[in-house]
Enzyme design. Sequence first.
Site, short mmCIF file in Angstrom:
data_model
loop_
_atom_site.label_atom_id
_atom_site.label_comp_id
_atom_site.label_asym_id
_atom_site.label_seq_id
_atom_site.Cartn_x
_atom_site.Cartn_y
_atom_site.Cartn_z
CG HIS A 1 -25.05 10.52 15.53
ND1 HIS A 1 -24.58 9.23 15.35
CD2 HIS A 1 -26.41 10.45 15.49
CE1 HIS A 1 -25.61 8.43 15.22
NE2 HIS A 1 -26.72 9.13 15.28
CB CYS B 1 -1.97 11.07 -6.51
SG CYS B 1 -0.37 10.68 -5.81
CB SER C 1 1.80 -2.95 -5.16
OG SER C 1 1.24 -2.67 -6.45
CE1 TYR C 2 0.34 3.58 -4.42
CE2 TYR C 2 2.12 2.32 -3.43
CZ TYR C 2 1.68 3.41 -4.17
OH TYR C 2 2.59 4.31 -4.67
CB VAL C 3 0.13 0.50 -8.07
CG1 VAL C 3 -0.20 0.76 -9.53
CG2 VAL C 3 0.93 1.66 -7.49
CB ALA C 4 -1.72 -4.52 -7.84
CG LEU C 5 -4.59 -4.54 -3.82
CD1 LEU C 5 -4.87 -4.72 -2.32
CD2 LEU C 5 -4.99 -5.79 -4.59
CD GLU C 6 -4.42 3.27 -4.79
OE1 GLU C 6 -4.53 3.91 -3.73
OE2 GLU C 6 -3.60 3.58 -5.68
CD GLU D 1 -21.22 8.80 15.23
OE1 GLU D 1 -21.47 9.30 16.34
OE2 GLU D 1 -22.08 8.61 14.35
CG ASP E 1 8.18 8.10 -4.64
OD1 ASP E 1 7.83 8.66 -3.59
OD2 ASP E 1 7.42 7.88 -5.59
N GLY F 1 5.45 -3.45 -8.16
CA GLY F 1 6.38 -2.58 -7.45
C GLY F 1 7.01 -1.59 -8.40
CE LYS G 1 -4.85 7.14 -6.07
NZ LYS G 1 -3.67 6.47 -5.50
CE LYS G 2 -10.40 10.50 -3.87
NZ LYS G 2 -10.07 11.75 -3.17
N GLY H 1 0.16 -8.63 -9.37
CA GLY H 1 0.73 -7.91 -8.24
C GLY H 1 -0.30 -7.65 -7.17
#
Length: 541
Positions: free
Chosen positions: A516, A124, A259-264, A521, A378, A336, A127-128, A257
């Site tokens: 707004h 995390c 996975s979210y790891v791959a796309l991130e 919103e 995990d 994975g 990555k962030k 892959g």
Amino acid sequence: MFTIKYQILTHMMTFTSINGMILVCHASSSSVCRSAEGQLCAGYKTAFGNTLKAHKDGDLQKLLGEGSKAYDYDLIVIGGGSGGLACSKEAAALGKKVMVLDYVVPTPKGTTWGLGGTCVNVGCIPKKLMHQTALLGTAMEDARKFGWEFSDQVTHNWETMRTAVNNYIGSLNWGYRVSLRDKNVNYVNAYAEFVEPHKIKATNKRGKEMFYTAAKFVLATGERPRYLGIPGDKEYCITSDDLFSLPYCPGKTLVVGASYVALECGGFLAGLGLDVTVMVRSILLRGFDQDMANRAGDCMETHGVKFLRKFVPTKVGACVLISNAAVSLQVLIAVGRDACTGKIGLDKAGVKVNAKNGKIPVNDEEQTSVPHIYAIGDILEGKWELTPVAIQAGKLLARRLFAGASLKCDYVNVPTTVFTPMEYGSCGYPEEKAVEIYGQQNLEIYHSLFWPLEFTVAGRDNNRCYAKIICNKLDNERVIGFHYLGPNAGEVTQGFGAAMKCGITKDQLDNTIGIHPTCAEIFTAMEVTKSSGGDITQSGC
């Protein structure tokens, strides 16, 4: 043969086992009662069962003031990630004697890291920060449209970023060690392995072995990236465990892959200006809402990521190795993760494990098949693989074990975010799962495209952001699925996650005044349902 003597209420009872036969004696009588194999009276059978269980768990020794004599520690936590640290510090704060064992097995590339687990070191946090690096690049492109003028060519320095990110991570590693010391938790950097149900062997990096016992154990060993099992994967490829401290810019990258790891990872590498291709075997973000996953993938393509679909690698050779000679392609495997449970002696402790995936089945109190051994994070079967979930579970578990609390971790309506270039936040059910559980006829799905004000002047991503809520018509249109694709998805999703915990309905959303101009919103003004087929594009404020 073993004999246990304890005072139970006002009677002294002696429980004796001979060759597996349990016998019960009264202190006031030398006569031996009948076998516990179904012939004792119900009261004695219940008392015996409860007493033997309490003895096995270590609770009875503690009740009689013998706990310190029986075991070295009240609690040993195996794993120094976010969940394990949270559990250990909470238990220590409740006055218990606690040990944490943590050891990072180096990757095939030799990468290792400090205390804090995956999230802090190779998940995390880095990555962030690298995602933020990519967002800054996009912001600089937008800046010219807002009047900022700079003539010099803008480039990115991988080494500067890597050093800054890893310096920050190093400070967190140190902070965790100090925090454990301040809480009087004994931290040992060693690999833990059960040798008996209440005893573990700890082996440090020099090979020295030590043995420790505890009344209770918490398993928090986490997961590590899965390799492909093909020739050359460990020799020539890297994983996310290696990427964040990679000493060189990976350059042209193939991410294997979806996975979210791959796309991130693929997303922020492309955001740094690198040539990135993602190789997808079947679908994106398995387990997530597929409508949202595909929209996130489409946005990635808009921002330069290429997708190679319906392919799997069969062999990796030296031609893709980045070395001092700098050849053409770096392969990043992100297919994975596997639970780190196979080599910690769980068979010797009697803990049942799913043989297919290494996950540990637990009850609603995170208790394994062995009553004094618990698991969080995990490695749990059928639970969220998210850092905040492990932290929450760890704290609440410690309070139940040592403070008489009863509150359990709630694994329902957990908000999360995938930090792809266009971020995807969700809470509750994916659309596919909601249909499976409730039936399409009992759902009303509201959705809308939108264009963030920040994007309008820059002229990008017009009506590419998307919002969707899934409502249960049988329960006053209660929101059971929340999905958001747009900027700052984590910040937006967090608040709606709290609202869903409180049981928010569509009517309550409609009666909430939106802020707004914001992206969030949109959820207070959605009128078009999927079933209507109405136009969901937005033209402006």
